[in-house]
Design a protein around this motif. Structure first.
Motif, short mmCIF file in Angstrom:
data_model
loop_
_atom_site.label_atom_id
_atom_site.label_comp_id
_atom_site.label_asym_id
_atom_site.label_seq_id
_atom_site.Cartn_x
_atom_site.Cartn_y
_atom_site.Cartn_z
N ASN A 148 63.55 83.43 28.25
CA ASN A 148 64.43 83.15 27.24
C ASN A 148 63.82 83.80 25.70
N MET A 149 62.32 83.30 25.43
CA MET A 149 61.95 83.83 24.22
C MET A 149 61.59 85.26 24.28
N ILE A 150 61.31 85.88 25.23
CA ILE A 150 61.34 87.57 25.29
C ILE A 150 62.91 88.14 24.97
N GLY A 151 63.68 87.48 25.45
CA GLY A 151 65.22 87.89 25.24
C GLY A 151 65.44 87.82 23.78
N ARG A 152 65.19 86.70 23.31
CA ARG A 152 65.29 86.60 21.69
C ARG A 152 64.57 87.57 20.75
N LEU A 153 63.34 87.88 21.40
CA LEU A 153 62.48 88.86 20.66
C LEU A 153 62.75 90.12 20.85
N LEU A 154 63.52 90.29 21.85
CA LEU A 154 64.04 91.91 22.05
C LEU A 154 65.39 92.10 21.39
N ALA A 155 66.14 90.90 21.07
CA ALA A 155 67.47 90.93 20.46
C ALA A 155 67.39 91.48 19.10
#
Length: 155
Positions: A148-155
């Motif tokens: 979830n955190m990686i996804g938010r950082l990529l978004a």
């Protein structure tokens, strides 16, 4: 002291495994960096941290997410040598780059472990595309939370 919202310090390490060239955080700008600090003799590292790092490495494109292992030896120095780490990485099929932390001249805690204010292993550090530390934690972090955190950082 390093905390969230601070630019990550450049990696000060002895050597690298699984990469032809040393990695510089400055050159990884634009990518999310997942830094997993570990020791070979750390049960939590072997059972959770390293498998999680390997899964992240396999899941994301290397131009989006760069996984880096940081082998930080703060105990059992005579056993956890670079040669032993090479064998360990081969046996566990660790494919992501692994930095070998620089021993401290003033005590048992290695240089990068001190710079990142890490309290032990396994430790997870997430660095955003701009080179800012967004998350640090000692101990197990669930795969769902990290994803979830990686996804938010990529978004």
């Amino acid at each position: 002291m390093i905390s969230r919202g601070i630019k990550a310090p450049e990696l000060t390490v002895v050597s690298w495994l699984n990469t032809n060239e040393p990695l510089l955080l400055e050159e990884l700008r634009g990518q999310v960096v997942v830094l997993h600090a570990f020791q070979m003799l750390c049960p939590g590292c072997v059972t959770h941290g390293l498998p999680q790092a390997a899964a992240i490495h396999e899941m994301y494109r290397s131009d989006e997410v760069q996984v880096i292992g940081l082998h930080s030896v703060f105990e059992h120095h005579h056993v956890m040598t670079p040669d032993a780490l090479k064998v360990f990485a081969s046996e566990y099929r660790l494919q992501f780059p692994i930095a070998i932390d620089l021993p401290s001249e003033t005590g048992p805690i290695p240089v990068m472990m001190q710079k990142l204010n890490l309290q032990g292993t396994p430790s997870l550090v997430l660095i955003d595309r701009d080179g800012t530390i967004r998350f640090t934690q000692l101990g197990r972090v669930s795969d769902m939370q990290v994803g979830n955190m990686i996804g938010r950082l990529l978004a």
